[in-house]
Design a protein around this motif. Structure first.
Motif, PDB file in Angstrom:
ATOM      1  N   LEU A 161      28.603 -25.995 -23.133  1.00 36.93           N
ATOM      2  CA  LEU A 161      29.607 -25.288 -22.349  1.00 36.93           C
ATOM      3  C   LEU A 161      30.701 -26.231 -21.876  1.00 36.93           C
ATOM      4  CD1 LEU A 161      27.356 -22.991 -20.145  1.00 36.93           C
ATOM      5  CD2 LEU A 161      28.939 -22.240 -21.906  1.00 36.93           C
ATOM      6  N   LEU A 162      30.322 -27.449 -21.513  1.00 36.96           N
ATOM      7  CA  LEU A 162      31.297 -28.411 -21.037  1.00 36.96           C
ATOM      8  C   LEU A 162      32.218 -28.878 -22.144  1.00 36.96           C
ATOM      9  CD1 LEU A 162      29.009 -30.583 -18.740  1.00 36.96           C
ATOM     10  CD2 LEU A 162      30.803 -29.009 -18.004  1.00 36.96           C
ATOM     11  N   GLU A 163      31.684 -28.970 -23.361  1.00 37.93           N
ATOM     12  CA  GLU A 163      32.469 -29.508 -24.463  1.00 37.93           C
ATOM     13  C   GLU A 163      33.283 -28.450 -25.182  1.00 37.93           C
ATOM     14  OE1 GLU A 163      29.248 -31.230 -26.596  1.00 37.93           O
ATOM     15  OE2 GLU A 163      29.686 -33.228 -25.868  1.00 37.93           O
ATOM     16  N   ASP A 164      32.801 -27.199 -25.139  1.00 40.46           N
ATOM     17  CA  ASP A 164      33.482 -26.127 -25.861  1.00 40.46           C
ATOM     18  C   ASP A 164      33.731 -24.979 -24.909  1.00 40.46           C
ATOM     19  OD1 ASP A 164      34.416 -24.233 -27.528  1.00 40.46           O
ATOM     20  OD2 ASP A 164      32.649 -24.087 -28.805  1.00 40.46           O
ATOM     21  N   ASN A 165      34.967 -24.804 -24.483  1.00 41.51           N
ATOM     22  CA  ASN A 165      35.283 -23.792 -23.481  1.00 41.51           C
ATOM     23  C   ASN A 165      35.384 -22.393 -24.051  1.00 41.51           C
ATOM     24  OD1 ASN A 165      35.410 -25.705 -21.515  1.00 41.51           O
ATOM     25  ND2 ASN A 165      37.631 -25.988 -21.672  1.00 41.51           N
ATOM     26  N   SER A 166      35.245 -22.256 -25.338  1.00 41.93           N
ATOM     27  CA  SER A 166      35.426 -20.929 -25.908  1.00 41.93           C
ATOM     28  C   SER A 166      34.140 -20.138 -25.891  1.00 41.93           C
ATOM     29  CB  SER A 166      35.973 -21.050 -27.327  1.00 41.93           C
ATOM     30  OG  SER A 166      35.118 -21.850 -28.119  1.00 41.93           O
ATOM     31  N   ASP A 167      33.213 -20.420 -26.779  1.00 41.48           N
ATOM     32  CA  ASP A 167      32.056 -19.558 -26.927  1.00 41.48           C
ATOM     33  C   ASP A 167      30.855 -20.427 -27.277  1.00 41.48           C
ATOM     34  OD1 ASP A 167      31.474 -16.495 -28.483  1.00 41.48           O
ATOM     35  OD2 ASP A 167      30.176 -18.190 -28.707  1.00 41.48           O
ATOM     36  N   GLY A 168      30.629 -21.483 -26.506  1.00 40.81           N
ATOM     37  CA  GLY A 168      29.661 -22.510 -26.880  1.00 40.81           C
ATOM     38  C   GLY A 168      28.231 -22.104 -26.727  1.00 40.81           C
ATOM     39  N   PHE A 169      27.439 -22.565 -27.667  1.00 47.10           N
ATOM     40  CA  PHE A 169      26.002 -22.498 -27.594  1.00 47.10           C
ATOM     41  C   PHE A 169      25.498 -23.894 -27.846  1.00 47.10           C
ATOM     42  CE2 PHE A 169      24.110 -18.209 -27.883  1.00 47.10           C
ATOM     43  CZ  PHE A 169      25.257 -17.474 -27.809  1.00 47.10           C
ATOM     44  N   GLY A 170      24.284 -24.213 -27.364  1.00 51.36           N
ATOM     45  CA  GLY A 170      23.650 -25.481 -27.715  1.00 51.36           C
ATOM     46  C   GLY A 170      23.238 -25.457 -29.156  1.00 51.36           C
ATOM     47  N   GLU A 171      22.872 -26.601 -29.722  1.00 49.75           N
ATOM     48  CA  GLU A 171      22.550 -26.683 -31.138  1.00 49.75           C
ATOM     49  C   GLU A 171      21.457 -25.713 -31.533  1.00 49.75           C
ATOM     50  OE1 GLU A 171      21.581 -30.329 -33.309  1.00 49.75           O
ATOM     51  OE2 GLU A 171      23.245 -31.149 -32.183  1.00 49.75           O
ATOM     52  N   ALA A 172      20.387 -25.701 -30.742  1.00 43.35           N
ATOM     53  CA  ALA A 172      19.256 -24.866 -31.112  1.00 43.35           C
ATOM     54  C   ALA A 172      19.484 -23.423 -30.725  1.00 43.35           C
ATOM     55  CB  ALA A 172      17.989 -25.384 -30.443  1.00 43.35           C
ATOM     56  N   THR A 173      20.250 -23.195 -29.651  1.00 38.11           N
ATOM     57  CA  THR A 173      20.445 -21.829 -29.186  1.00 38.11           C
ATOM     58  C   THR A 173      21.547 -21.116 -29.918  1.00 38.11           C
ATOM     59  OG1 THR A 173      21.419 -23.018 -27.378  1.00 38.11           O
ATOM     60  CG2 THR A 173      19.656 -21.557 -26.832  1.00 38.11           C
ATOM     61  N   GLN A 207      13.357 -20.594 -33.460  1.00 35.62           N
ATOM     62  CA  GLN A 207      14.804 -20.740 -33.464  1.00 35.62           C
ATOM     63  C   GLN A 207      15.316 -21.394 -32.167  1.00 35.62           C
ATOM     64  OE1 GLN A 207      16.914 -20.128 -35.887  1.00 35.62           O
ATOM     65  NE2 GLN A 207      15.407 -19.307 -37.320  1.00 35.62           N
ATOM     66  N   TYR A 208      14.559 -21.209 -31.076  1.00 36.61           N
ATOM     67  CA  TYR A 208      14.972 -21.766 -29.786  1.00 36.61           C
ATOM     68  C   TYR A 208      14.237 -23.067 -29.466  1.00 36.61           C
ATOM     69  CZ  TYR A 208      16.023 -22.102 -24.796  1.00 36.61           C
ATOM     70  OH  TYR A 208      16.440 -22.542 -23.569  1.00 36.61           O
ATOM     71  N   PHE A 209      12.907 -23.039 -29.591  1.00 37.78           N
ATOM     72  CA  PHE A 209      12.096 -24.185 -29.196  1.00 37.78           C
ATOM     73  C   PHE A 209      11.992 -25.216 -30.323  1.00 37.78           C
ATOM     74  CE2 PHE A 209      10.606 -20.872 -26.271  1.00 37.78           C
ATOM     75  CZ  PHE A 209      10.753 -21.553 -25.063  1.00 37.78           C
ATOM     76  N   SER A 210      13.138 -25.785 -30.679  1.00 37.14           N
ATOM     77  CA  SER A 210      13.150 -26.898 -31.622  1.00 37.14           C
ATOM     78  C   SER A 210      12.812 -28.180 -30.869  1.00 37.14           C
ATOM     79  CB  SER A 210      14.521 -27.022 -32.276  1.00 37.14           C
ATOM     80  OG  SER A 210      15.501 -27.332 -31.298  1.00 37.14           O
ATOM     81  N   ALA A 211      12.647 -29.267 -31.593  1.00 34.83           N
ATOM     82  CA  ALA A 211      12.309 -30.536 -30.942  1.00 34.83           C
ATOM     83  C   ALA A 211      13.426 -30.962 -29.991  1.00 34.83           C
ATOM     84  CB  ALA A 211      12.076 -31.604 -32.004  1.00 34.83           C
ATOM     85  N   GLN A 212      14.674 -30.815 -30.444  1.00 36.33           N
ATOM     86  CA  GLN A 212      15.804 -31.185 -29.588  1.00 36.33           C
ATOM     87  C   GLN A 212      15.856 -30.329 -28.335  1.00 36.33           C
ATOM     88  OE1 GLN A 212      19.383 -30.998 -31.889  1.00 36.33           O
ATOM     89  NE2 GLN A 212      19.235 -33.128 -32.574  1.00 36.33           N
ATOM     90  N   LYS A 213      15.616 -29.027 -28.492  1.00 33.47           N
ATOM     91  CA  LYS A 213      15.694 -28.134 -27.344  1.00 33.47           C
ATOM     92  C   LYS A 213      14.571 -28.411 -26.354  1.00 33.47           C
ATOM     93  CE  LYS A 213      18.197 -25.604 -26.506  1.00 33.47           C
ATOM     94  NZ  LYS A 213      19.364 -25.713 -25.572  1.00 33.47           N
TER      95      LYS A 213
END
Length: 355
Positions: free
Chosen positions: A12-24, A43-49
């Motif tokens: 959200l901080l990096e993309d003010n338009s319609d951001g999602f995290g990598e896994a989300t 799809q949500y509970f990846s290692a990164q997430k």
């Protein structure tokens, strides 16, 4: 950016338009509906997430930990100022939980229309709120750090020069500054009017002024630390007076990391105030981009390093840690030096510290 920085809030901080995290995040044009059909969704509970969620919960826990430590100690200007710094941080971190829950819930949307409606109601507005609360936390911390150094210096003065000092009341009044500034910044982001851009420079000016004030107070405090305390300080019943020099020395150590992390904010403020627009691929542009990245990282990691340096460097919190983990009859007894204070004989600085 490192995978450890991957989170919905960072997105959200990096993309003010319609951001999602990598896994989300799956863009609407390519995602399948629904993305998740059960709670433990791959799809949500990846290692990164999972790492991102662990960091998020850790930040929430440690922000609340400081608040709990404040309940374990006596009246102290360090407690008053630190609590004022950490209350907005705790609110910010609790809001990150809401954001993650909202994005996770959106993954169960059954159609593009349902997903769009859900985002419009629960998600799209969070970008502005995250920016507002980050502005508030940042300015709030900046204006309170000089007060912390000033109080430490006041405690080293002779008793007849320590006047009534209602620390809590001052901290409360000072909240006007971050509130006013974050509202100005929000209005300026919504409206590109020149007048609003000039007003939005207020936050940068305050940051630069506080940065200079901290810089000056650091050198003044170093001189004070190297000086002998007044004779009456050695026999004072108020620990804030008796240990004023060592407490000020620890405050100087405490202030190092927050002071260093202000540098990208100061550089960004200079660029904004003087309307510096460097050319692409120039050194100035590279400095600007690095500062923008560092500001995002500072906002993201601030609760983590603030709680660590608070528990290590501020004496009342360092002494309160054993009491936090050994607070019941079944715990082994911990020898913690009592605070040798008497209400009737305490200094004015202590007596009015918790108004």
């Amino acid at each position: 950016m490192s995978s450890l920085l991957t989170s919905t809030v960072m997105s959200l901080l990096e993309d003010n338009s319609d951001g999602f995290g990598e896994a989300t995040t799956r863009r609407s044009t390519s995602r399948v509906y629904p993305l998740c059909t059960e709670f433990f969704c791959d799809q949500y509970f990846s290692a990164q997430k999972i790492i991102s969620l662990a960091m998020m919960l850790g930040r929430v826990a440690i922000a609340l930990l400081i608040m709990l430590l404040g309940l374990k100690m006596e009246k102290d200007y360090m407690r008053s100022i630190t609590n004022t710094i950490f209350i907005p941080i705790a609110v910010s971190e609790l809001f990150t939980i809401y954001i993650e829950i909202a994005f996770f819930q959106d993954m169960f949307s059954q159609s593009p229309t349902q997903s769009t409606d859900f985002k419009a109601t629960y998600i799209n507005w969070t970008t502005d709120f995250v920016q507002i609360i980050n502005d508030y936390v940042s300015i709030n911390t900046v204006v309170l750090l000089p007060l912390l150094l000033y109080c430490g210096r006041v405690a080293t003065l002779p008793g007849d020069r320590i006047n009534a000092f209602p620390t809590n009341m001052i901290c409360l009044i000072m909240q006007i500054v971050p509130f006013f500034v974050c509202i100005l910044n929000y209005v300026e982001r919504q409206n590109a009017a020149v007048v609003l851009k000039v007003l939005a420079a207020t936050s940068r000016i305050i940051t630069i002024i506080c940065f200079v004030a901290i810089f000056v107070l650091i050198f003044v405090s170093i001189v004070v630390v190297l000086r002998e305390l007044p004779d009456e300080a050695a026999t004072s019943v108020d620990m804030q007076i008796r240990d004023a020099r060592s407490r000020l020395a620890w405050t100087l150590i405490y202030i190092i990391i927050p002071f260093i992390t202000l540098i990208p904010f100061v550089i960004e403020g200079i660029y904004y105030i003087f309307h510096i627009q460097p050319e692409a691929n120039s050194f100035g542009k590279m400095v600007s981009l690095i500062c923008e990245l560092l500001i995002v990282m500072v906002n993201f990691y601030r609760p983590t390093w603030m709680v660590v340096i608070t528990m290590i460097c501020l004496p009342p919190y360092r002494r309160a840690v054993p009491l936090l983990f050994c607070c019941c009859s079944c715990c082994p007894k911990v020898n913690v030096e009592p605070l040798p204070r008497k209400e009737n004989e305490s200094s004015l600085m202590y007596r009015y510290a918790d108004l």
